[in-house]
Design a protein around this motif. Structure first.
Motif, PDB file in Angstrom:
ATOM      1  N   UNK A  80      12.291  44.621   2.260  1.00  0.00           N
ATOM      2  CA  UNK A  80      13.636  45.488   1.842  1.00  0.00           C
ATOM      3  C   UNK A  80      14.346  46.428   2.816  1.00  0.00           C
ATOM      4  N   UNK A  81      13.083  47.270   3.415  1.00  0.00           N
ATOM      5  CA  UNK A  81      13.734  48.168   4.515  1.00  0.00           C
ATOM      6  C   UNK A  81      14.484  47.526   5.609  1.00  0.00           C
ATOM      7  N   UNK A  82      13.780  46.367   5.864  1.00  0.00           N
ATOM      8  CA  UNK A  82      14.432  45.692   7.156  1.00  0.00           C
ATOM      9  C   UNK A  82      15.863  45.076   6.880  1.00  0.00           C
ATOM     10  N   UNK A  83      15.977  44.772   5.578  1.00  0.00           N
ATOM     11  CA  UNK A  83      17.362  44.164   4.905  1.00  0.00           C
ATOM     12  C   UNK A  83      18.321  45.454   5.092  1.00  0.00           C
ATOM     13  N   UNK A  84      17.998  46.746   4.430  1.00  0.00           N
ATOM     14  CA  UNK A  84      18.682  47.910   4.603  1.00  0.00           C
ATOM     15  C   UNK A  84      19.227  48.110   5.766  1.00  0.00           C
ATOM     16  N   UNK A 136      25.148  46.900  10.840  1.00  0.00           N
ATOM     17  CA  UNK A 136      26.298  46.101  10.783  1.00  0.00           C
ATOM     18  C   UNK A 136      27.440  47.044  10.194  1.00  0.00           C
ATOM     19  N   UNK A 137      27.351  47.743   9.286  1.00  0.00           N
ATOM     20  CA  UNK A 137      28.420  48.407   8.560  1.00  0.00           C
ATOM     21  C   UNK A 137      28.783  49.829   9.266  1.00  0.00           C
TER      22      UNK A 137
END
Length: 224
Positions: free
Chosen positions: A51-55, A61-62
């Motif tokens: 989850x932390x990696x995805x965040x 990116x954003x």
């Protein structure tokens, strides 16, 4: 009669016994403890890391897009303030039938603007961007105004030393101006990330296009 009663009592106790056993088996095999499954209680370390990696990936990116959006909003606001200052000077010149000027300068801490009667001179400088809640260190202010010849277009510079000035006559026009090919420009730019003293490609500007004092706004490559 006694045999029938005995049979019914036996059936009752057998049924009750089966229900009790089934209930005990259900409770013994139930995958819940205090209302929660043991296997689903909390998150594993691997799940948290994923989850932390995805965040982190989504944020990476954003973030650049969001920063660019914020920067554009800032210089849009400052450019609107420049446009309003020029319009105010032109309006005052027409109303009072006197020459009015707008000057821009950069001092040690702020970039400033002054609107004043040309014959009286500057009485007060005001930080540009304050009225629209933009700090002076978030943008660069430049012009293509020649520092020695009034209302004459030159190359865009962000030094503003000495100050630059546009003057409207009593009719709100610029009868003796030399507009060149690009008009008189006041440019607001986002500082370069590599060198904050240089302008990035994100720019907004107000351009006095004609001798009658008509003004337009432009952006980016049209503000060079």
């Amino acid at each position: 009669m006694a045999n029938i009663l005995s049979l019914r009592l036996l059936n009752y106790f057998q049924l009750h016994s089966r229900k009790t056993k089934l209930k005990q088996q259900y409770l013994a095999n139930r995958p819940f403890t205090n209302g929660y499954k043991q296997q689903d209680a909390g998150f594993s370390l691997i799940e948290l890391i994923v989850v932390l990696l995805l965040v982190g990936i989504l944020a990476a990116i954003a973030a650049p897009g969001w920063a660019a959006f914020v920067n554009r909003q800032r210089i849009n606001k400052v450019n609107d303030a420049v446009f309003a200052a020029l319009q105010e000077a032109q309006r005052e010149a027409k109303i009072k039938k006197l020459s009015y000027s707008v000057s821009f300068r950069k001092n040690s801490t702020t970039q400033e603007v002054a609107i004043y009667r040309t014959d009286i001179g500057i009485s007060t400088w005001k930080p540009l961007g304050t009225d629209v809640s933009v700090s002076s260190d978030k943008f660069l202010l430049g012009t293509n105004l020649n520092s020695t010849t009034e209302n004459t277009a030159d190359n865009v510079s962000y030094s503003l030393n000495p100050s630059a000035k546009i003057t409207f006559d009593y009719m709100g026009t610029l009868p003796n101006a030399s507009l060149g090919t690009s008009g008189l420009q006041i440019v607001v730019a986002v500082p370069s990330s590599a060198n904050p003293t240089l302008a990035s490609s994100i720019k907004r500007c107000v351009i006095v296009k004609t001798l009658l004092g008509s003004m337009v706004t432009a952006k980016d490559n049209n503000c060079n």
